[in-house]
Write an enzyme that holds these catalytic residues in place. Structure first.
Site, PDB file in Angstrom:
ATOM      1  N   CYS A 172       0.065 -38.070  21.352  1.00  0.00           N
ATOM      2  CA  CYS A 172      -0.894 -36.922  22.113  1.00  0.00           C
ATOM      3  C   CYS A 172      -2.097 -37.999  21.942  1.00  0.00           C
ATOM      4  O   CYS A 172      -2.038 -39.464  22.183  1.00  0.00           O
ATOM      5  CB  CYS A 172      -1.612 -35.610  20.495  1.00  0.00           C
ATOM      6  SG  CYS A 172      -2.396 -36.882  19.278  1.00  0.00           S
ATOM      7  N   CYS A 205       1.144  -1.303   0.020  1.00  0.00           N
ATOM      8  CA  CYS A 205       0.074   0.029  -0.335  1.00  0.00           C
ATOM      9  C   CYS A 205       0.981   1.013  -0.181  1.00  0.00           C
ATOM     10  O   CYS A 205       0.183   2.161  -0.178  1.00  0.00           O
ATOM     11  CB  CYS A 205      -0.562   0.409   1.134  1.00  0.00           C
ATOM     12  SG  CYS A 205      -2.246  -1.238   1.532  1.00  0.00           S
TER      13      CYS A 205
END
Length: 409
Positions: A367, A203
């Site tokens: 896990c 920009c």
């Protein structure tokens, strides 16, 4: 497509909340339960600039209970043309702090956390872990990919947007969405490789119309609320492209890239407003070409019996590896595999974690089942660990097959 809400309803609404949110309480997709879900929601917004301003004001006004604002910059006069959270008096202030002040004035019934920090590999997982949805309004390639990868690792949906000149784009990335939404997609399914920091226009160099920021930011805020409450058709696997000059909106569908696909050369920027891929912040839209696929390095998934053999061999001094439990401490209190180190997902990139599992060591993850360990394994394999594997079925399979007297949950 139906999808479950991300957040359970919070406490009952107060009279002040009932009055403030009356116009959206009448919407059947929100109602009392939806507003209570918003009250209990936590959203992290990266960037308080051109995109962050409309995103933050929309979410705060809607009643999202906790909003984290991450921005390490200060307000400059050139920001005021599009960063509508700020006024002239804010010039020189930290953006995160100025944004928090403005949002508190807009809606004092929500909590806004000013996080005036730069996102780095050392803090990104800890930042992302505490929130339900991550919203990316940044303009920095490194931050975008880093934050996205952390959200992917932790299973968080990632709302993404980009603007430049009169063009804008928005989509939703979610690596492992609920089954009702089908396959997940990630940033690399759309933008195959991270560009160098000095590539592409910004920009500052190319300019941007402030109202384009407002248009794209509003879309991103709407997608966030849809995710939190579980209604509507998400922009998952759909890139919404806005051309402000032609006043058009169109959609580009995309899906998971072929495994091992080599990134195609990024498309050259087109000067035509009707180009199929408007040049915005981030790399131009490309689809990985399956015809260029290369073999993907194999990543091992072990069975409980194989892991037991390895642990026995390590005890005899015949093997050397690090067994890592990526669950949360409360889960480890229920049951764990002896000889493992606890490193929760949110700490995988911390200095302490790297000391426990150096990149040149063999690392085995586990896990509860194998969802989180699989995500962590793939992420670590992409970030320098050359000998990484995980336990298929997780600790639950381990207990079932190896130590049946231990607890299951």
């Amino acid at each position: 497509m139906a999808h479950p809400p991300l957040v359970s309803p919070g406490p009952a609404l107060t009279p002040a909340e009932l009055s403030r949110y009356a116009r959206q309480l009448t919407l059947p997709q929100i109602g009392m339960d939806g507003q209570r879900r918003l009250k209990a929601s936590r959203v992290l917004v990266l960037g308080a600039g051109g995109l962050g301003s409309p995103i933050l004001t929309s979410l705060a006004a809607a009643g999202v209970g906790t909003i984290g604002v991450v921005d390490s910059d200060t307000v400059e006069p050139s920001n005021l043309q599009r960063q509508t959270l700020f006024g002239t008096a804010d010039v020189g202030r930290r953006k995160a702090e100025a944004a928090a002040s403005a949002l508190a004035e807009l809606n004092p019934l929500v909590d806004v956390l000013a996080l005036a920090v730069r996102v780095t590999s050392a803090n990104v997982l800890a930042l992302v872990a505490d929130y339900d949805v991550i919203v990316d309004g940044t303009d920095n390639f490194e931050t975008r990919y880093l934050a996205h990868d952390a959200a992917k690792l932790l299973g968080k949906p990632y709302v993404w947007g980009s603007v430049l000149r009169f063009d804008g784009q928005a989509t939703v990335f979610w690596a492992a969405p609920p089954a009702s939404l089908g396959q997940g997609v990630t940033v690399r399914d759309l933008f195959a490789e991270e560009p160098a920091a000095d590539e592409g226009e910004t920009c500052a160099t190319a300019g941007v119309l402030g109202s384009i920021c407002a248009s794209i930011g509003s879309v991103m805020a709407t997608e966030t609320i849809k995710l939190l409450l579980g209604f509507g058709e998400l922009l998952l696997g759909r890139l919404l492209v806005h051309d402000g000059l032609d006043a058009t909106w169109r959609e580009i569908r995309f899906g998971p890239a072929a495994h091992g696909a080599a990134p195609r050369e990024r498309a050259a920027a087109s000067s035509s407003p009707s180009s199929a891929t408007p040049q915005t912040k981030g790399t131009p839209v490309t689809q990985p070409d399956a015809s260029t696929a290369q073999p993907e390095p194999s990543v091992e998934r072990l069975t409980p019996a194989q892991l037991k053999d390895l642990l026995d061999a390590r005890a005899r001094g015949e093997q050397n590896f690090v067994l890592v439990d990526v669950r949360e401490p409360w889960e480890r209190d229920i049951v764990a595999i002896e000889g493992s180190e606890l490193i929760p997902m949110s700490q995988l990139l911390s200095d302490e974690a790297r000391e426990k599992m150096p990149q040149d060591d063999r690392v085995i993850l586990y896990c509860h089942h194998d969802g989180r360990s699989g995500q962590a394994r793939d992420y670590m394999a992409q970030n320098g660990w050359s000998n990484i594997s995980d336990l298929g079925g997780g600790v639950d399979a381990w207990v079932t097959e190896i130590e049946p007297d231990k607890a299951r949950y």
